[in-house]
Design an enzyme around this catalytic site. Structure first.
Site, mmCIF file in Angstrom:
data_model
loop_
_atom_site.group_PDB
_atom_site.id
_atom_site.type_symbol
_atom_site.label_atom_id
_atom_site.label_comp_id
_atom_site.label_asym_id
_atom_site.label_seq_id
_atom_site.Cartn_x
_atom_site.Cartn_y
_atom_site.Cartn_z
ATOM 1 N NE ARG A 1 -4.111 -1.560 -0.061
ATOM 2 C CZ ARG A 1 -4.241 -2.592 -0.840
ATOM 3 N NH1 ARG A 1 -3.145 -3.168 -1.398
ATOM 4 N NH2 ARG A 1 -5.221 -3.462 -0.646
ATOM 5 C CB SER B 1 -9.872 -1.042 2.504
ATOM 6 O OG SER B 1 -10.391 -2.090 1.720
ATOM 7 C CD GLU C 1 -5.974 0.313 1.777
ATOM 8 O OE1 GLU C 1 -6.600 0.027 0.578
ATOM 9 O OE2 GLU C 1 -5.926 -0.544 2.568
#
Length: 311
Positions: free
Chosen positions: A168, A217, A299
């Protein structure tokens, strides 16, 4: 913010509210919103822009909370000149503004497998920046190179080694703007690839609040990898499972709520402020740390200033 800006060929709008440009529909104004006419316009603008002026590249706002006080400096948002998709000799070249889903579909039509992109919200520029991934595949697995314009207006080519991908994240210098990416993909039967994507969409719609106002998310999985989508997938260190065990499925704060359907999705149920969304996220982080000892990492990208008069 009073600043002397270059005059571009593209669109330059002062005091532009950003709430309508993010999936969560929150956020104050940018001092300036710049939508370049093309790559040269972007490069010329950045070359002439005072180096002291902050620059924030913004995609389609699918993974973003803009705080209620807005963003100081210039927000750069790429438009139609940057959303093309070309395919030749097994290589997919996509503009940074091309939607992930569009790239997946175009690749499948050409018999190339980028199906993992189909259910990822956002655009290719953001996918490179965040090393987007699901079903065990990541953008880093497919990237040949990316084109970017630096803060001082140079056009550069970045390899995966330059970007130093991790889960990520990538390492892109502040103010640099990704404008295109070249992706490699394994060959596949177009009908089979489209069928796989249809199945992925059906599974996503069954398990995620796709009709709600969210940013995907909210927190990274502490395990350091995405869901694989396989029957033997392990959920112990998935963010949603930790949030669920902390008793926060459906928990709300003002107009913000953790989804009942998927507790790692932060929702604007109507009229939420960015401050409420961020406060709920921080509450979740505290409770999960207390309950499990795992410190969730955001995130969703959070940028900008709080509203005047707030902490």
């Amino acid at each position: 913010m009073s600043i002397d800006l270059p005059t571009p060929r593209g669109t330059l709008i002062p005091d532009r509210s950003l709430d309508g440009l993010t999936w969560l529909r929150v956020g104050g104004p940018a001092d300036w919103l710049f939508q370049p006419a093309d790559q040269d316009d972007l490069a010329d603008f950045l070359a002439a822009l005072d180096p002291a002026v902050p620059v924030f590249p913004m995609g389609v706002g699918s993974n973003l909370i803009v705080r209620d006080g807005g963003i100081r400096g210039v927000v750069i948002r790429l438009g139609r000149a940057f959303n093309g998709v070309e395919i030749a000799e097994g290589v997919v070249t996509a503009g940074a503004a091309a939607l992930d889903a569009q790239v997946a579909r175009r690749a499948a039509e050409a018999g190339l497998d980028l199906t993992f992109l189909r259910t990822i919200p956002g655009s290719i520029g953001g996918a490179v920046r965040m090393n987007a991934g699901c079903y065990g595949s990541y953008l880093a697995d497919h990237l040949i190179d990316a084109t970017a314009v630096t803060r001082d207006g140079r056009t550069v080519t970045l390899t995966p080694a330059d970007l130093r991908f991790a889960y990520r994240e990538s390492h892109l210098p502040e103010g640099w703007v990704i404008t295109a990416a070249r992706l490699r993909a394994a060959p596949g039967d177009p009908d089979a690839l489209h069928a796989r994507m249809a199945d992925q969409l059906a599974r996503r719609d069954e398990s995620q609040p796709t009709r709600e106002r969210s940013a995907g998310s909210t927190f990274r999985n502490p395990a350091g990898f995405s869901s694989t989508g396989q029957a033997d997938d392990v959920h112990d260190l998935k963010a949603w499972a930790l949030i669920d065990r902390a008793g926060l499925r459906g928990h709300s704060w003002g107009g913000a709520q953790m989804s009942e359907k998927h507790p790692n999705f932060l929702l604007n149920t109507g009229g939420a402020t960015a401050a409420e969304l961020e406060a709920l996220g921080e509450l979740v982080r505290r409770r999960v740390l207390e309950e499990s000892g795992h410190e969730l990492q955001w995130e969703v990208v959070r940028v900008g200033d709080p509203a005047p008069g707030t902490d």
